[in-house]
Design a protein around this motif. Structure first.
Motif, PDB file in Angstrom:
ATOM      1  N   GLY A 170       0.812  -1.214   0.000  1.00  0.00           N
ATOM      2  CA  GLY A 170       0.000   0.000   0.000  1.00  0.00           C
ATOM      3  C   GLY A 170       0.843   1.260   0.000  1.00  0.00           C
ATOM      4  O   GLY A 170       0.541   2.231  -0.707  1.00  0.00           O
ATOM      5  N   THR A 171       1.929   1.254   0.797  1.00  0.00           N
ATOM      6  CA  THR A 171       2.830   2.411   0.830  1.00  0.00           C
ATOM      7  C   THR A 171       3.449   2.656  -0.540  1.00  0.00           C
ATOM      8  O   THR A 171       3.497   3.790  -1.034  1.00  0.00           O
ATOM      9  N   PHE A 172       3.929   1.579  -1.167  1.00  0.00           N
ATOM     10  CA  PHE A 172       4.569   1.722  -2.485  1.00  0.00           C
ATOM     11  C   PHE A 172       3.565   2.159  -3.545  1.00  0.00           C
ATOM     12  O   PHE A 172       3.880   2.988  -4.406  1.00  0.00           O
ATOM     13  N   LEU A 173       2.353   1.613  -3.489  1.00  0.00           N
ATOM     14  CA  LEU A 173       1.344   1.955  -4.499  1.00  0.00           C
ATOM     15  C   LEU A 173       0.987   3.437  -4.436  1.00  0.00           C
ATOM     16  O   LEU A 173       0.964   4.136  -5.460  1.00  0.00           O
ATOM     17  N   ILE A 174       0.723   3.943  -3.232  1.00  0.00           N
ATOM     18  CA  ILE A 174       0.355   5.357  -3.100  1.00  0.00           C
ATOM     19  C   ILE A 174       1.543   6.257  -3.441  1.00  0.00           C
ATOM     20  O   ILE A 174       1.383   7.298  -4.099  1.00  0.00           O
ATOM     21  N   MET A 175       2.736   5.860  -3.012  1.00  0.00           N
ATOM     22  CA  MET A 175       3.924   6.654  -3.344  1.00  0.00           C
ATOM     23  C   MET A 175       4.148   6.697  -4.846  1.00  0.00           C
ATOM     24  O   MET A 175       4.501   7.744  -5.411  1.00  0.00           O
ATOM     25  N   LEU A 176       3.944   5.558  -5.532  1.00  0.00           N
ATOM     26  CA  LEU A 176       4.142   5.518  -6.983  1.00  0.00           C
ATOM     27  C   LEU A 176       3.143   6.425  -7.693  1.00  0.00           C
ATOM     28  O   LEU A 176       3.514   7.184  -8.607  1.00  0.00           O
ATOM     29  N   ILE A 177       1.886   6.369  -7.287  1.00  0.00           N
ATOM     30  CA  ILE A 177       0.878   7.245  -7.907  1.00  0.00           C
ATOM     31  C   ILE A 177       1.222   8.713  -7.664  1.00  0.00           C
ATOM     32  O   ILE A 177       1.130   9.554  -8.571  1.00  0.00           O
ATOM     33  N   ALA A 178       1.634   9.026  -6.435  1.00  0.00           N
ATOM     34  CA  ALA A 178       1.979  10.413  -6.107  1.00  0.00           C
ATOM     35  C   ALA A 178       3.149  10.907  -6.943  1.00  0.00           C
ATOM     36  O   ALA A 178       3.136  12.038  -7.452  1.00  0.00           O
ATOM     37  N   MET A 179       4.168  10.070  -7.109  1.00  0.00           N
ATOM     38  CA  MET A 179       5.323  10.504  -7.893  1.00  0.00           C
ATOM     39  C   MET A 179       4.997  10.585  -9.382  1.00  0.00           C
ATOM     40  O   MET A 179       5.583  11.403 -10.097  1.00  0.00           O
ATOM     41  N   LEU A 180       4.089   9.740  -9.871  1.00  0.00           N
ATOM     42  CA  LEU A 180       3.669   9.847 -11.267  1.00  0.00           C
ATOM     43  C   LEU A 180       2.961  11.172 -11.537  1.00  0.00           C
ATOM     44  O   LEU A 180       2.953  11.669 -12.669  1.00  0.00           O
ATOM     45  N   VAL A 181       2.371  11.754 -10.498  1.00  0.00           N
ATOM     46  CA  VAL A 181       1.740  13.068 -10.632  1.00  0.00           C
ATOM     47  C   VAL A 181       2.756  14.182 -10.402  1.00  0.00           C
ATOM     48  O   VAL A 181       2.855  15.137 -11.182  1.00  0.00           O
ATOM     49  N   ALA A 182       3.533  14.065  -9.324  1.00  0.00           N
ATOM     50  CA  ALA A 182       4.392  15.172  -8.896  1.00  0.00           C
ATOM     51  C   ALA A 182       5.648  15.304  -9.747  1.00  0.00           C
ATOM     52  O   ALA A 182       6.079  16.421 -10.061  1.00  0.00           O
ATOM     53  N   ALA A 183       6.277  14.171 -10.128  1.00  0.00           N
ATOM     54  CA  ALA A 183       7.566  14.248 -10.821  1.00  0.00           C
ATOM     55  C   ALA A 183       7.462  14.938 -12.178  1.00  0.00           C
ATOM     56  O   ALA A 183       8.182  15.924 -12.422  1.00  0.00           O
ATOM     57  N   PRO A 184       6.609  14.503 -13.089  1.00  0.00           N
ATOM     58  CA  PRO A 184       6.572  15.209 -14.383  1.00  0.00           C
ATOM     59  C   PRO A 184       6.046  16.627 -14.287  1.00  0.00           C
ATOM     60  O   PRO A 184       6.607  17.544 -14.904  1.00  0.00           O
ATOM     61  N   VAL A 185       4.976  16.819 -13.511  1.00  0.00           N
ATOM     62  CA  VAL A 185       4.407  18.170 -13.413  1.00  0.00           C
ATOM     63  C   VAL A 185       5.404  19.120 -12.757  1.00  0.00           C
ATOM     64  O   VAL A 185       5.636  20.247 -13.230  1.00  0.00           O
ATOM     65  N   GLY A 186       6.013  18.673 -11.659  1.00  0.00           N
ATOM     66  CA  GLY A 186       6.966  19.535 -10.959  1.00  0.00           C
ATOM     67  C   GLY A 186       8.193  19.826 -11.785  1.00  0.00           C
ATOM     68  O   GLY A 186       8.659  20.978 -11.851  1.00  0.00           O
ATOM     69  N   LEU A 187       8.747  18.798 -12.440  1.00  0.00           N
ATOM     70  CA  LEU A 187       9.970  19.000 -13.224  1.00  0.00           C
ATOM     71  C   LEU A 187       9.699  19.858 -14.454  1.00  0.00           C
ATOM     72  O   LEU A 187      10.468  20.777 -14.767  1.00  0.00           O
ATOM     73  N   TYR A 188       8.619  19.575 -15.162  1.00  0.00           N
ATOM     74  CA  TYR A 188       8.313  20.362 -16.360  1.00  0.00           C
ATOM     75  C   TYR A 188       7.987  21.813 -16.017  1.00  0.00           C
ATOM     76  O   TYR A 188       8.348  22.739 -16.767  1.00  0.00           O
ATOM     77  N   SER A 189       7.291  22.024 -14.908  1.00  0.00           N
ATOM     78  CA  SER A 189       7.014  23.407 -14.505  1.00  0.00           C
ATOM     79  C   SER A 189       8.299  24.123 -14.134  1.00  0.00           C
ATOM     80  O   SER A 189       8.463  25.326 -14.419  1.00  0.00           O
ATOM     81  N   ALA A 190       9.252  23.389 -13.509  1.00  0.00           N
ATOM     82  CA  ALA A 190      10.538  24.017 -13.184  1.00  0.00           C
ATOM     83  C   ALA A 190      11.311  24.377 -14.440  1.00  0.00           C
ATOM     84  O   ALA A 190      11.921  25.460 -14.527  1.00  0.00           O
ATOM     85  N   ILE A 191      11.292  23.494 -15.429  1.00  0.00           N
ATOM     86  CA  ILE A 191      11.975  23.794 -16.700  1.00  0.00           C
ATOM     87  C   ILE A 191      11.334  24.997 -17.381  1.00  0.00           C
ATOM     88  O   ILE A 191      12.031  25.888 -17.902  1.00  0.00           O
ATOM     89  N   TYR A 192      10.018  25.050 -17.368  1.00  0.00           N
ATOM     90  CA  TYR A 192       9.336  26.182 -17.997  1.00  0.00           C
ATOM     91  C   TYR A 192       9.671  27.484 -17.286  1.00  0.00           C
ATOM     92  O   TYR A 192      10.004  28.485 -17.933  1.00  0.00           O
ATOM     93  N   LEU A 193       9.598  27.485 -15.967  1.00  0.00           N
ATOM     94  CA  LEU A 193       9.835  28.711 -15.218  1.00  0.00           C
ATOM     95  C   LEU A 193      11.269  29.191 -15.341  1.00  0.00           C
ATOM     96  O   LEU A 193      11.526  30.403 -15.385  1.00  0.00           O
ATOM     97  N   SER A 194      12.215  28.273 -15.397  1.00  0.00           N
ATOM     98  CA  SER A 194      13.624  28.678 -15.420  1.00  0.00           C
ATOM     99  C   SER A 194      14.144  28.976 -16.823  1.00  0.00           C
ATOM    100  O   SER A 194      15.052  29.798 -16.983  1.00  0.00           O
ATOM    101  N   GLU A 195      13.569  28.332 -17.862  1.00  0.00           N
ATOM    102  CA  GLU A 195      14.151  28.457 -19.196  1.00  0.00           C
ATOM    103  C   GLU A 195      13.247  29.168 -20.198  1.00  0.00           C
ATOM    104  O   GLU A 195      13.747  29.740 -21.172  1.00  0.00           O
ATOM    105  N   TYR A 196      11.950  29.104 -20.025  1.00  0.00           N
ATOM    106  CA  TYR A 196      11.045  29.614 -21.051  1.00  0.00           C
ATOM    107  C   TYR A 196      10.210  30.812 -20.595  1.00  0.00           C
ATOM    108  O   TYR A 196       9.876  31.671 -21.405  1.00  0.00           O
TER     109      TYR A 196
END
Length: 480
Positions: free
Chosen positions: A239-265
């Protein structure tokens, strides 16, 4: 209140010592600070440290241990009227006496006759002891502060190395903080290991680590039915791994792409608006995210899947349709998505700072070689920022693994071994809180299992950190 006033007066006394030390140094130099070994403020700081630091430490020790001293002196002589009481009742008696003396709360126990007389006597004695300890501490602190000034001021002169002495104080403070941090970590680890050892004496470690049924029950009677608990922690880890995996599938791309946009574009105006809005999410309490998950996201997801099930009902996938029509508000998907939203500012803000720390010369060199902006981001900036981005992801994973409130309100408490995000699950941290909530006896496998879970979670987190560091070391590139 008196302790805070004492600290205030001590701060004023230290300020006066600072001015005296600084003035004495300038006077010795004839007003020319260049003749001094150190800057004038160092001489003042040296006198202020001698005047304030030992005395402040004494006041803090008095505030911490004064209550224990009072309790020990108060209980040194026990009235004959309480001799017939049990040890627990006697402890309540002395606690009531101290509480009444401190005007914290009236006693919940009604004392009459000799007990009332003895209580009044102990209340008066407690007030006397408290005043004695308090004023003695303040007097000693004042004496120590005065002695500190008398020792520091005569040393102030042209050749006195005030800066070295002050930096020595600061170095000692830093060492003390480091030692405190190390000892705190060591104490946490040792407490986990000791209590976990007690737990594993009752439960087989292999059954705990690889068992697939979690039902930490204990017998209240010898003939109780189903008195033996099941301590297989695999459903909790899943259960811990499942919820963590779902959370990172949401947070990792959105957070990283927003950081790239804010810093470079993004231009400065967009960045000045969007970045603070993202960081506001980091200040929202987790219980608010739990409310949002339970009252908004959960019903929306349930209505969505129920509608899909109704549309599929009666067709070739009727079994799946019936399942989707029974989906409830609490599910791993809801907890994971909301947790991912909570983690977006951690990933975005840290990644943005790390990407901005990449030297501009790398960008200019890439553009000079004819690379486009996207090629520069993919092949130059992201590899250079990889160690920092990995650290940001690790921070987000650690926060996801340790989150409790969102899981409790959005995913449920049922330990279930499943990979289905639409099922109710629970996590290690939720079970630890559940096991340690309320009045517990720390001599049963049920309660001690919380420490076994904590130790296992600690080891897994440590292993993930080590693996991530190895990855960073392997792919790190050095830049001038």
């Amino acid at each position: 209140m008196l302790t805070w006033l004492s600290l205030l007066f001590l701060a004023l006394f230290a300020l006066a010592a600072f001015l005296l030390g600084r003035g004495r140094a300038l006077k010795a130099a004839g007003g020319a600070s260049v003749r001094l070994h150190s800057l004038p403020n160092y001489y003042g700081a040296y006198a202020a440290l001698w005047a304030g630091a030992p005395a402040a430490l004494l006041l803090l020790l008095g505030a911490v241990f004064g209550g224990r001293i009072e309790e020990a002196v108060l209980q040194a002589e026990r009235p004959a009227a309480i001799a017939s009481l049990t040890p627990d009742r006697q402890d309540v008696f002395f606690s009531d006496a101290r509480a009444i003396a401190a005007k914290e709360a009236p006693s919940e126990v009604v004392y009459e006759g000799e007990l009332k007389t003895a209580l009044d006597a102990k209340v008066a004695e407690s007030r006397k002891i408290t005043a004695t300890v308090r004023y003695t501490t303040i007097g000693l602190a004042a004496l120590v502060a005065l002695i500190g000034v008398l020792l520091a001021l005569p040393r102030v002169g042209l050749e006195f190395r005030a800066r070295n002495r002050v930096e020595g104080w600061i170095n000692g403070l830093l060492i003390a903080c480091s030692v405190a941090a190390v000892l705190t970590t060591l104490g946490i680890v040792l407490s986990l290991v000791w209590e976990s050892w007690r737990f594993f004496q009752s439960v087989n470690p292999l059954s705990f680590l690889f068992g697939t049924e979690w039902s930490p029950q204990i017998a209240m009677r010898a003939d109780q039915v189903a008195s033996s608990g099941a301590f297989g922690a695999v459903p909790l880890f899943a259960g811990t791994f499942l919820i963590m995996l779902i959370a990172m599938l949401v947070a990792a791309p959105v957070g990283l792409y927003s950081a790239i946009y804010l810093s470079e574009y993004a231009d400065r105006r967009v960045r000045s608006i969007v970045k603070p809005l993202l960081e506001v999410l980091a200040g929202v309490p987790t219980v608010v995210y739990g409310f949002f998950a339970a009252l908004t996201v959960g019903p929306l997801f349930r209505a969505f899947f129920n509608a899909i099930g109704e549309g599929m009902a009666g067709g070739p996938l009727d079994g799946i349709a019936q399942y989707l029509m029974q989906v409830q508000n609490q599910m791993a998907l809801v907890a994971g998505v909301v947790m991912g939203i909570m983690l977006i500012p951690f990933v975005s803000s840290l990644s943005d700072d790390i990407i901005n720390a990449v030297p501009q010369s790398l960008r200019d060199g890439s553009y000079a070689m004819g690379a486009t902006k996207s090629e520069t981001v993919k092949k130059v900036i992201l590899p250079a920022a990889l160690p920092g981005i990995m650290a940001a992801m690790l921070l987000a994973v650690s926060r996801a693994v340790g989150e409790t409130m969102i899981v409790t309100m959005a995913a449920g408490l049922q330990a279930k071994l499943t990979a289905n995000p639409l099922d109710t699950v629970t996590t290690v941290t939720v079970q630890i809180v559940t096991l340690l909530t309320g009045d517990q006896e720390f001599d049963s496998p049920k309660t001690l299992s919380a420490f076994g879970l904590g130790l296992t979670l600690f080891v897994v987190t440590l292993a993930l950190n080590i693996i991530a560091l190895r990855i960073v070391q392997k792919y790190r590139e050095q830049y001038d």
